[in-house]
Design a protein around this motif. Sequence first.
Motif, PDB file in Angstrom:
ATOM      1  N   GLU A   1       0.982  -1.212  -0.074  1.00 12.78           N
ATOM      2  CA  GLU A   1       0.123   0.144  -0.113  1.00 12.78           C
ATOM      3  C   GLU A   1       1.026   1.220  -0.060  1.00 12.78           C
ATOM      4  OE1 GLU A   1      -3.423   2.176   2.825  1.00 12.78           O
ATOM      5  OE2 GLU A   1      -3.379  -0.173   2.334  1.00 12.78           O
ATOM      6  N   GLU A   2       1.903   1.322   0.961  1.00 16.84           N
ATOM      7  CA  GLU A   2       2.730   2.500   0.924  1.00 16.84           C
ATOM      8  C   GLU A   2       3.494   2.725  -0.296  1.00 16.84           C
ATOM      9  OE1 GLU A   2       5.405   2.944   4.276  1.00 16.84           O
ATOM     10  OE2 GLU A   2       4.079   2.411   5.535  1.00 16.84           O
ATOM     11  N   ALA A   3       3.930   1.432  -1.044  1.00 15.24           N
ATOM     12  CA  ALA A   3       4.829   1.595  -2.249  1.00 15.24           C
ATOM     13  C   ALA A   3       3.823   1.693  -3.431  1.00 15.24           C
ATOM     14  CB  ALA A   3       5.661   0.572  -2.448  1.00 15.24           C
ATOM     15  N   LEU A   4       2.584   1.821  -3.274  1.00  8.05           N
ATOM     16  CA  LEU A   4       1.676   1.917  -4.467  1.00  8.05           C
ATOM     17  C   LEU A   4       1.831   0.798  -5.520  1.00  8.05           C
ATOM     18  CD1 LEU A   4       1.682   5.702  -5.072  1.00  8.05           C
ATOM     19  CD2 LEU A   4      -0.031   4.413  -3.717  1.00  8.05           C
ATOM     20  N   LEU A   5       1.999  -0.595  -4.753  1.00 10.96           N
ATOM     21  CA  LEU A   5       2.044  -1.797  -5.457  1.00 10.96           C
ATOM     22  C   LEU A   5       1.083  -2.695  -5.408  1.00 10.96           C
ATOM     23  CD1 LEU A   5       5.540  -2.884  -4.589  1.00 10.96           C
ATOM     24  CD2 LEU A   5       5.202  -1.644  -6.623  1.00 10.96           C
ATOM     25  N   ASP A   6       0.491  -3.257  -6.738  1.00  9.76           N
ATOM     26  CA  ASP A   6      -0.540  -4.451  -6.543  1.00  9.76           C
ATOM     27  C   ASP A   6       0.063  -5.563  -6.095  1.00  9.76           C
ATOM     28  OD1 ASP A   6      -0.146  -6.276  -8.950  1.00  9.76           O
ATOM     29  OD2 ASP A   6       0.396  -4.291  -9.651  1.00  9.76           O
ATOM     30  N   LYS A   7      -1.070  -6.352  -5.688  1.00 10.52           N
ATOM     31  CA  LYS A   7      -0.677  -7.434  -5.019  1.00 10.52           C
ATOM     32  C   LYS A   7       0.157  -8.589  -5.668  1.00 10.52           C
ATOM     33  CE  LYS A   7      -2.853 -11.281  -2.274  1.00 10.52           C
ATOM     34  NZ  LYS A   7      -4.293 -11.722  -1.843  1.00 10.52           N
ATOM     35  N   THR A   8       0.199  -8.773  -6.954  1.00 10.35           N
ATOM     36  CA  THR A   8       0.968  -9.662  -7.800  1.00 10.35           C
ATOM     37  C   THR A   8       2.396  -8.940  -8.225  1.00 10.35           C
ATOM     38  OG1 THR A   8      -0.952 -10.081  -8.876  1.00 10.35           O
ATOM     39  CG2 THR A   8       1.012 -10.572 -10.110  1.00 10.35           C
ATOM     40  N   THR A   9       2.350  -7.780  -8.019  1.00  3.72           N
ATOM     41  CA  THR A   9       3.664  -7.127  -8.220  1.00  3.72           C
ATOM     42  C   THR A   9       4.464  -7.119  -7.000  1.00  3.72           C
ATOM     43  OG1 THR A   9       2.969  -5.513  -9.918  1.00  3.72           O
ATOM     44  CG2 THR A   9       5.020  -5.084  -8.732  1.00  3.72           C
ATOM     45  N   MET A  10       3.813  -7.215  -5.908  1.00  3.91           N
ATOM     46  CA  MET A  10       4.405  -7.261  -4.570  1.00  3.91           C
ATOM     47  C   MET A  10       5.072  -8.585  -4.370  1.00  3.91           C
ATOM     48  SD  MET A  10       5.375  -5.742  -1.864  1.00  3.91           S
ATOM     49  CE  MET A  10       5.709  -5.750  -0.088  1.00  3.91           C
ATOM     50  N   VAL A  11       4.437  -9.620  -4.633  1.00  3.19           N
ATOM     51  CA  VAL A  11       4.681 -10.953  -4.499  1.00  3.19           C
ATOM     52  C   VAL A  11       5.927 -11.372  -5.283  1.00  3.19           C
ATOM     53  CG1 VAL A  11       4.104 -13.362  -4.798  1.00  3.19           C
ATOM     54  CG2 VAL A  11       2.368 -11.774  -3.557  1.00  3.19           C
ATOM     55  N   THR A  12       5.874 -10.884  -6.487  1.00  4.03           N
ATOM     56  CA  THR A  12       6.901 -11.308  -7.427  1.00  4.03           C
ATOM     57  C   THR A  12       8.221 -10.293  -7.043  1.00  4.03           C
ATOM     58  OG1 THR A  12       5.298 -11.143  -9.545  1.00  4.03           O
ATOM     59  CG2 THR A  12       7.561 -10.917 -10.046  1.00  4.03           C
ATOM     60  N   THR A  13       8.173  -8.982  -6.731  1.00  2.59           N
ATOM     61  CA  THR A  13       9.286  -8.607  -6.007  1.00  2.59           C
ATOM     62  C   THR A  13       9.752  -9.110  -4.920  1.00  2.59           C
ATOM     63  OG1 THR A  13       8.113  -6.436  -6.857  1.00  2.59           O
ATOM     64  CG2 THR A  13       9.883  -6.080  -5.223  1.00  2.59           C
ATOM     65  N   LEU A  14       8.792  -9.587  -3.691  1.00  5.75           N
ATOM     66  CA  LEU A  14       9.543 -10.093  -2.701  1.00  5.75           C
ATOM     67  C   LEU A  14      10.022 -11.387  -3.133  1.00  5.75           C
ATOM     68  CD1 LEU A  14       6.626  -9.370   0.111  1.00  5.75           C
ATOM     69  CD2 LEU A  14       9.229  -8.717   0.041  1.00  5.75           C
ATOM     70  N   ASP A  15       9.503 -12.201  -4.163  1.00  5.69           N
ATOM     71  CA  ASP A  15      10.120 -13.498  -4.433  1.00  5.69           C
ATOM     72  C   ASP A  15      11.521 -13.200  -4.873  1.00  5.69           C
ATOM     73  OD1 ASP A  15       7.578 -15.002  -3.940  1.00  5.69           O
ATOM     74  OD2 ASP A  15       7.261 -14.902  -5.872  1.00  5.69           O
ATOM     75  N   GLY A  16      11.652 -12.162  -5.635  1.00  3.06           N
ATOM     76  CA  GLY A  16      13.322 -11.920  -6.135  1.00  3.06           C
ATOM     77  C   GLY A  16      13.912 -11.587  -4.962  1.00  3.06           C
ATOM     78  N   LEU A  17      13.580 -10.794  -4.170  1.00  2.00           N
ATOM     79  CA  LEU A  17      14.458 -10.222  -2.891  1.00  2.00           C
ATOM     80  C   LEU A  17      14.584 -11.590  -1.957  1.00  2.00           C
ATOM     81  CD1 LEU A  17      12.523  -6.937  -1.946  1.00  2.00           C
ATOM     82  CD2 LEU A  17      14.776  -7.298  -3.046  1.00  2.00           C
ATOM     83  N   GLU A  18      13.836 -12.451  -1.719  1.00  2.00           N
ATOM     84  CA  GLU A  18      14.132 -13.719  -0.972  1.00  2.00           C
ATOM     85  C   GLU A  18      15.026 -14.633  -1.772  1.00  2.00           C
ATOM     86  OE1 GLU A  18      10.481 -15.076   2.062  1.00  2.00           O
ATOM     87  OE2 GLU A  18      10.167 -15.421  -0.119  1.00  2.00           O
ATOM     88  N   GLN A  19      14.913 -14.780  -2.884  1.00  2.00           N
ATOM     89  CA  GLN A  19      15.876 -15.296  -3.911  1.00  2.00           C
ATOM     90  C   GLN A  19      17.446 -14.875  -3.736  1.00  2.00           C
ATOM     91  OE1 GLN A  19      14.385 -15.959  -7.764  1.00  2.00           O
ATOM     92  NE2 GLN A  19      12.748 -17.201  -6.957  1.00  2.00           N
ATOM     93  N   ALA A  20      17.532 -13.607  -3.779  1.00  2.04           N
ATOM     94  CA  ALA A  20      18.593 -12.823  -3.522  1.00  2.04           C
ATOM     95  C   ALA A  20      19.222 -12.918  -2.220  1.00  2.04           C
ATOM     96  CB  ALA A  20      18.438 -11.497  -4.128  1.00  2.04           C
ATOM     97  N   GLY A  21      18.443 -13.082  -1.333  1.00  2.73           N
ATOM     98  CA  GLY A  21      18.924 -13.238   0.040  1.00  2.73           C
ATOM     99  C   GLY A  21      18.882 -11.817   0.830  1.00  2.73           C
ATOM    100  N   LEU A  22      17.962 -11.085   0.395  1.00  2.00           N
ATOM    101  CA  LEU A  22      17.699  -9.800   0.976  1.00  2.00           C
ATOM    102  C   LEU A  22      16.706  -9.523   1.804  1.00  2.00           C
ATOM    103  CD1 LEU A  22      18.669  -7.903  -2.461  1.00  2.00           C
ATOM    104  CD2 LEU A  22      20.164  -8.399  -0.572  1.00  2.00           C
ATOM    105  N   ALA A  23      15.767 -10.425   1.805  1.00  2.00           N
ATOM    106  CA  ALA A  23      14.319 -10.056   2.655  1.00  2.00           C
ATOM    107  C   ALA A  23      13.991 -11.700   2.999  1.00  2.00           C
ATOM    108  CB  ALA A  23      13.386  -9.366   2.014  1.00  2.00           C
ATOM    109  N   ARG A  24      13.131 -11.796   3.695  1.00  2.00           N
ATOM    110  CA  ARG A  24      12.347 -13.007   4.081  1.00  2.00           C
ATOM    111  C   ARG A  24      10.941 -12.651   4.541  1.00  2.00           C
ATOM    112  NH1 ARG A  24      15.488 -12.157   8.327  1.00  2.00           N
ATOM    113  NH2 ARG A  24      14.632 -12.627  10.370  1.00  2.00           N
ATOM    114  N   ARG A  25      10.067 -13.548   4.161  1.00  2.00           N
ATOM    115  CA  ARG A  25       8.496 -13.464   4.904  1.00  2.00           C
ATOM    116  C   ARG A  25       8.352 -14.321   6.153  1.00  2.00           C
ATOM    117  NH1 ARG A  25       6.049 -13.155  -1.215  1.00  2.00           N
ATOM    118  NH2 ARG A  25       8.103 -14.520  -1.797  1.00  2.00           N
ATOM    119  N   ILE A  26       8.050 -13.786   7.173  1.00  2.00           N
ATOM    120  CA  ILE A  26       7.652 -14.412   8.183  1.00  2.00           C
ATOM    121  C   ILE A  26       6.556 -14.330   8.812  1.00  2.00           C
ATOM    122  CG2 ILE A  26      10.078 -14.384   9.117  1.00  2.00           C
ATOM    123  CD1 ILE A  26       9.351 -12.014  10.809  1.00  2.00           C
TER     124      ILE A  26
END
Length: 155
Positions: free
Chosen positions: A55-80
Motif C-alpha cells: 500500500e505504501e509503495a503503491l504496488l498491486d498484490k501480484t507485483t508485490m509478491v513477485t518483487t518479494l520473491d526476487g528479494l528472497e531469492q537474492a537473500g535480501l528479505a524474508r517473509r515470516i
Amino acid sequence: MARVSPDLSFLVDKASESLAVRMTAALADLGLTARQYCVLDKASAGDRTQGQIAEEALLDKTTMVTTLDGLEQAGLARRIPSPTDRRARLVATTDAGEALVEKAAAVIQDLYDEVLGVLGPEREAVVDGLSRLVGPGGPLAVDAGAARRRRSSRT
C-alpha cells in the motif's frame, strides 16, 4: 486561443521521468531496481506486512509478491508469519538487505542532492510545495487503491 502557462503537467511528468531514469541507472550499479529498493526500505522499518508495504509503495498484490520473491531469492528479505494474524506475512530484511538499503539510500541521497542542488536556497521550498501538493489533503493527493489499479494496468 489562450495557452496554459506554465505547462505544469509536462514539467512534473518530465521531472519524474528523468529522475526515474537516473535513479534506475544509479541503483543498477548495486544490482537493485527502484521497486526493490522501495520495498526493502519500507521493510527495514520492521513489523510491516506485505500488504502494508504494498500500500505504501503503491504496488498491486501480484507485483508485490513477485518483487518479494526476487528479494528472497537474492537473500535480501524474508517473509515470516505474523504473530497476530496467521493470514499475514511480515517482511523482514536480512543483514545483507539492510546493508544494501544503506548503500542504496546513500546513492539516492547523492542523486537528490545533485538534482536539487541547482535550486540553491529554493530547494526546501520546492520540496515542501511538492509535499503539500501530493500529501494528505493536497489537491494532487492520490488514493492509494486507485494508484495501484492504475500502475497494475500499465504493466
